[in-house]
Design an enzyme around this catalytic site. Structure first.
Site, PDB file in Angstrom:
ATOM      1  N   ASN A  28       3.708  -4.698   5.671  1.00  0.00           N
ATOM      2  CA  ASN A  28       4.771  -5.432   4.974  1.00  0.00           C
ATOM      3  C   ASN A  28       5.973  -4.543   4.649  1.00  0.00           C
ATOM      4  O   ASN A  28       7.119  -4.871   4.981  1.00  0.00           O
ATOM      5  CB  ASN A  28       4.182  -6.052   3.693  1.00  0.00           C
ATOM      6  CG  ASN A  28       5.253  -6.654   2.817  1.00  0.00           C
ATOM      7  OD1 ASN A  28       5.762  -5.986   1.924  1.00  0.00           O
ATOM      8  ND2 ASN A  28       5.633  -7.874   3.094  1.00  0.00           N
ATOM      9  N   GLN A  40       2.506   2.478 -11.660  1.00  0.00           N
ATOM     10  CA  GLN A  40       3.053   1.132 -11.841  1.00  0.00           C
ATOM     11  C   GLN A  40       3.695   0.967 -13.219  1.00  0.00           C
ATOM     12  O   GLN A  40       4.695   0.257 -13.374  1.00  0.00           O
ATOM     13  CB  GLN A  40       1.920   0.104 -11.663  1.00  0.00           C
ATOM     14  CG  GLN A  40       2.382  -1.314 -11.456  1.00  0.00           C
ATOM     15  CD  GLN A  40       2.810  -1.597 -10.022  1.00  0.00           C
ATOM     16  OE1 GLN A  40       2.144  -1.197  -9.091  1.00  0.00           O
ATOM     17  NE2 GLN A  40       3.928  -2.275  -9.860  1.00  0.00           N
ATOM     18  N   LYS A  74      -3.311  -2.473 -11.808  1.00  0.00           N
ATOM     19  CA  LYS A  74      -3.588  -2.433 -10.370  1.00  0.00           C
ATOM     20  C   LYS A  74      -5.037  -2.820 -10.166  1.00  0.00           C
ATOM     21  O   LYS A  74      -5.860  -2.640 -11.079  1.00  0.00           O
ATOM     22  CB  LYS A  74      -3.346  -1.020  -9.828  1.00  0.00           C
ATOM     23  CG  LYS A  74      -3.119  -0.944  -8.340  1.00  0.00           C
ATOM     24  CD  LYS A  74      -1.680  -1.222  -7.936  1.00  0.00           C
ATOM     25  CE  LYS A  74      -1.529  -1.385  -6.440  1.00  0.00           C
ATOM     26  NZ  LYS A  74      -0.118  -1.518  -6.040  1.00  0.00           N
ATOM     27  N   THR A  78      10.161  -5.113  -1.049  1.00  0.00           N
ATOM     28  CA  THR A  78       9.835  -3.687  -1.183  1.00  0.00           C
ATOM     29  C   THR A  78      10.563  -2.881  -0.107  1.00  0.00           C
ATOM     30  O   THR A  78      11.184  -1.850  -0.398  1.00  0.00           O
ATOM     31  CB  THR A  78       8.319  -3.463  -1.105  1.00  0.00           C
ATOM     32  OG1 THR A  78       7.674  -4.354  -2.016  1.00  0.00           O
ATOM     33  CG2 THR A  78       7.952  -2.044  -1.463  1.00  0.00           C
ATOM     34  N   ASP A 135      -0.910  -5.881  -2.010  1.00  0.00           N
ATOM     35  CA  ASP A 135      -0.731  -4.454  -1.707  1.00  0.00           C
ATOM     36  C   ASP A 135      -1.382  -4.273  -0.332  1.00  0.00           C
ATOM     37  O   ASP A 135      -1.529  -5.263   0.414  1.00  0.00           O
ATOM     38  CB  ASP A 135      -1.386  -3.573  -2.788  1.00  0.00           C
ATOM     39  CG  ASP A 135      -1.030  -2.093  -2.650  1.00  0.00           C
ATOM     40  OD1 ASP A 135       0.093  -1.726  -3.010  1.00  0.00           O
ATOM     41  OD2 ASP A 135      -1.858  -1.298  -2.158  1.00  0.00           O
TER      42      ASP A 135
HETATM   43  P1  NAP Z   1       0.056  -3.369   4.497  1.00  0.00           P
HETATM   44  O1  NAP Z   1       0.920  -4.508   4.858  1.00  0.00           O
HETATM   45  O2  NAP Z   1      -1.402  -3.554   4.402  1.00  0.00           O
HETATM   46  O3  NAP Z   1       0.386  -2.186   5.544  1.00  0.00           O
HETATM   47  C1  NAP Z   1      -0.128  -0.910   5.369  1.00  0.00           C
HETATM   48  C2  NAP Z   1       0.285  -0.047   6.544  1.00  0.00           C
HETATM   49  O4  NAP Z   1      -0.092   1.309   6.278  1.00  0.00           O
HETATM   50  C3  NAP Z   1      -0.412  -0.439   7.838  1.00  0.00           C
HETATM   51  O5  NAP Z   1       0.415  -0.127   8.933  1.00  0.00           O
HETATM   52  C4  NAP Z   1      -1.662   0.455   7.813  1.00  0.00           C
HETATM   53  O6  NAP Z   1      -2.234   0.712   9.070  1.00  0.00           O
HETATM   54  C5  NAP Z   1      -1.079   1.727   7.239  1.00  0.00           C
HETATM   55  N1  NAP Z   1      -2.133   2.485   6.572  1.00  0.00           N
HETATM   56  C6  NAP Z   1      -2.945   2.058   5.551  1.00  0.00           C
HETATM   57  N2  NAP Z   1      -3.817   3.009   5.219  1.00  0.00           N
HETATM   58  C7  NAP Z   1      -3.570   4.038   6.038  1.00  0.00           C
HETATM   59  C8  NAP Z   1      -4.139   5.324   6.179  1.00  0.00           C
HETATM   60  N3  NAP Z   1      -5.143   5.732   5.401  1.00  0.00           N
HETATM   61  N4  NAP Z   1      -3.614   6.149   7.130  1.00  0.00           N
HETATM   62  C9  NAP Z   1      -2.572   5.743   7.918  1.00  0.00           C
HETATM   63  N5  NAP Z   1      -1.994   4.534   7.830  1.00  0.00           N
HETATM   64  C10 NAP Z   1      -2.476   3.702   6.909  1.00  0.00           C
HETATM   65  O7  NAP Z   1       0.497  -2.724   3.089  1.00  0.00           O
HETATM   66  P2  NAP Z   1       1.948  -2.641   2.453  1.00  0.00           P
HETATM   67  O8  NAP Z   1       2.068  -3.726   1.476  1.00  0.00           O
HETATM   68  O9  NAP Z   1       2.976  -2.483   3.526  1.00  0.00           O
HETATM   69  O10 NAP Z   1       1.828  -1.286   1.611  1.00  0.00           O
HETATM   70  C11 NAP Z   1       2.185  -0.016   2.144  1.00  0.00           C
HETATM   71  C12 NAP Z   1       2.435   0.964   1.009  1.00  0.00           C
HETATM   72  O11 NAP Z   1       3.475   0.472   0.162  1.00  0.00           O
HETATM   73  C13 NAP Z   1       1.245   1.204   0.078  1.00  0.00           C
HETATM   74  O12 NAP Z   1       1.294   2.534  -0.408  1.00  0.00           O
HETATM   75  C14 NAP Z   1       1.519   0.252  -1.076  1.00  0.00           C
HETATM   76  O13 NAP Z   1       0.863   0.655  -2.274  1.00  0.00           O
HETATM   77  C15 NAP Z   1       3.026   0.406  -1.181  1.00  0.00           C
HETATM   78  N6  NAP Z   1       3.720  -0.683  -1.871  1.00  0.00           N
HETATM   79  C16 NAP Z   1       3.628  -1.966  -1.420  1.00  0.00           C
HETATM   80  C17 NAP Z   1       4.323  -2.960  -2.084  1.00  0.00           C
HETATM   81  C18 NAP Z   1       4.340  -4.385  -1.596  1.00  0.00           C
HETATM   82  O14 NAP Z   1       5.112  -5.183  -2.143  1.00  0.00           O
HETATM   83  N7  NAP Z   1       3.569  -4.750  -0.583  1.00  0.00           N
HETATM   84  C19 NAP Z   1       5.085  -2.647  -3.216  1.00  0.00           C
HETATM   85  C20 NAP Z   1       5.175  -1.323  -3.634  1.00  0.00           C
HETATM   86  C21 NAP Z   1       4.493  -0.357  -2.942  1.00  0.00           C
HETATM   87  P3  NAP Z   1      -3.587  -0.061   9.487  1.00  0.00           P
HETATM   88  O15 NAP Z   1      -3.156  -1.456   9.785  1.00  0.00           O
HETATM   89  O16 NAP Z   1      -4.106   0.685  10.658  1.00  0.00           O
HETATM   90  O17 NAP Z   1      -4.517   0.031   8.295  1.00  0.00           O
END
Ligand code: NAP
Length: 447
Positions: free
Chosen positions: A240, A111, A126, A209, A166
């Protein structure tokens, strides 16, 4: 040079040997930044990277809450305040059973570089908890969020540390967290980002994102006169980041073939169009369902239980789920199948071996700290709007987001172009992110 990198990593291992994800993130940075430090006198001999891998502060706390059955549950909460050289700590909160210090420290370290790349004045942090939101009722989520904030509030503030969402922390959780902060502090401030539109949120923040990742990938393709139009795109995740990456791909004329969750992936060879994507958003956001339920409405699709989508033939891959979800063997399959571009929406989804495969094949590869920086950049824009007590329009925020992603892309080219013209975006992002933070740390002295 390898000796210097090894010696540095050995020092980091002594203190953090039991934190594999953190060491993985540090190694990736050290391999590209140490050669740069050695060539630049202003950074050499100042132990600047050694200072950057040590968090300024690590906070760990107990979170007790009562479940629907009346049982008292105990979870662990964390906040890593990694580096505040260029601004207050900024970074998301993750609620997932896998959360531990290693994962949060790797995320906080990344980050710092990511926030620096956005050119906005934000340090890196974080946090999160090993709380598992899956299967919890709304009341349980609310009670947990309130309990979590009843401790976190004393460590954060609009000029100190500004958390966001996140994995497992979306608009609903931010609402409950903000409500408790406001009640305890008796003040209405921009202490969290990702807020609802009627109470201080920014337009485009939910999309930022995913959209930003696609804008970044598009900038890479544009360097060879190419674009998303007509390209087959494989996406992992259905949260997301994945949802809005898919939306932008469709808008740019690409064909989204897959989406996934931790139970497996769906493959729709006819393409996931806007209507189908709306159904996935309903399933995941409103119904909180598993991804295979997509087949109940679209039976032509396939569900691959327990698998990741990297074996599906595609032109572009967007890993948008979680860390270390794309391994060396997956990378080989992607390259063999003709994939020309991999752009990370998630943080560190590709393993070291996978990145080597992409670099050796000289295909476009964007590390998350560059390509997913649109989320935190728009959080920065939310903070600015909160300070101004003014809201920009959707078009204004989207335009600023696009400009930021283009600037990050340019920084990667400036610092990452190799002698043969190939752009190593990992090297570019690491060095560009490092320089700004290192300069600020040097100016502020040994603290
Ligand atoms: P989210 O809305 O909670 O969605 C996470 C997705 O990834 C869900 O489909 C989830 O499936 C899947 N997932 C989580 N853990 C997993 C695992 N161990 N194996 C396989 N699938 C898994 O989260 P998000 O905000 O989209 O974040 C996704 C990624 O982007 C993360 O690495 C996060 O750090 C990164 N990120 C997010 C943002 C942001 O603004 N949100 C910004 C920068 C980076 P399930 O529903 O089955 O758990």
């Amino acid at each position: 040079m390898r000796d210097k990198v090894e010696a540095f990593l050995e020092q980091v291992k002594v203190r953090n040997g039991h934190e594999p994800e953190f060491l993985q993130a540090v190694e990736e940075v050290a391999e590209t930044v140490i050669p740069y430090i050695v060539k630049h006198d202003i950074y050499f001999g100042k132990n600047i990277l050694l200072r950057m891998v040590e968090p300024e502060r690590v906070i760990s706390f107990r979170v007790c809450w009562v479940d629907d059955a009346g049982e008292i549950q105990v979870n662990r909460g964390y906040r890593i305040q990694m580096n505040s050289a260029i601004g207050p700590y900024k970074g998301g909160l993750r609620f997932h059973p896998t959360v531990n210090l290693s994962i949060l420290k790797f995320l906080a370290f990344e980050q710092v570089f990511k926030n620096s790349l956005t050119t906005l004045p934000m340090g890196g942090g974080k946090g999160g908890s090993d709380f598992d939101p899956k299967g919890k009722s709304d009341g349980e989520i609310r009670r947990f969020c309130h309990a979590f904030m009843s401790e976190l509030f004393r460590h954060i503030g609009p000029n100190t540390d500004i958390p966001a969402g996140d994995i497992g922390v979306g608009a609903r959780e931010i609402g409950y967290l903000f409500g408790m902060y406001k009640k305890i502090r008796n003040e209405f401030t921009g202490v969290l980002t990702g807020k609802g539109l009627s109470w201080g949120g920014s337009l485009i923040r939910p999309e930022a994102t995913g959209y930003g990742n696609v804008y970044f990938a598009n900038s890479m393709l544009n360097t060879k006169g190419d674009s998303f139009n007509g390209k087959n795109v494989v996406i992992s995740g259905s949260g997301n980041v994945a949802q809005f990456a898919a939306e932008k791909v469709i808008q740019l004329g690409g064909v989204v073939l897959t989406m996934s969750d931790s139970s497996g992936f769906i493959y729709d060879k006819d393409g996931i169009d806007e209507e189908k994507l709306a159904h996935i958003m309903y399933l995941k956001n409103d119904k909180r369902a598993r991804i295979h339920e997509y087949l109940e409405k679209y039976p032509n699709a396939e569900f691959h239980k327990g698998e990741t989508p990297w074996g599906v033939k595609c032109d572009i891959a967007l890993p948008c789920a979680t860390q270390n979800e794309l391994h060396e063997e997956d990378a080989k399959k992607l390259v063999e199948n003709g994939c020309i571009c991999v752009s990370e929406g998630a943080n560190m989804p590709s393993t070291k071996g996978a990145i080597e495969v992409f670099h050796n094949a000289k295909i476009f590869f964007a590390p998350g700290k560059a390509s997913n920086a649109g989320g935190v950049a728009t959080s920065g824009l939310e903070m600015t709007q909160n300070s101004l007590r003014f809201n920009w329009t959707r078009e204004e925020v989207d335009k600023k987001l696009q400009e930021i992603m283009e600037d990050i892309h340019k920084s990667c080219i400036d610092f990452g172009t190799e002698e043969d013209g190939y752009v190593n975006y990992v090297k570019g992002a690491n060095i560009a992110g490092f320089v700004k933070v290192a300069d600020a740390m040097l100016a502020q002295g040994v603290i």
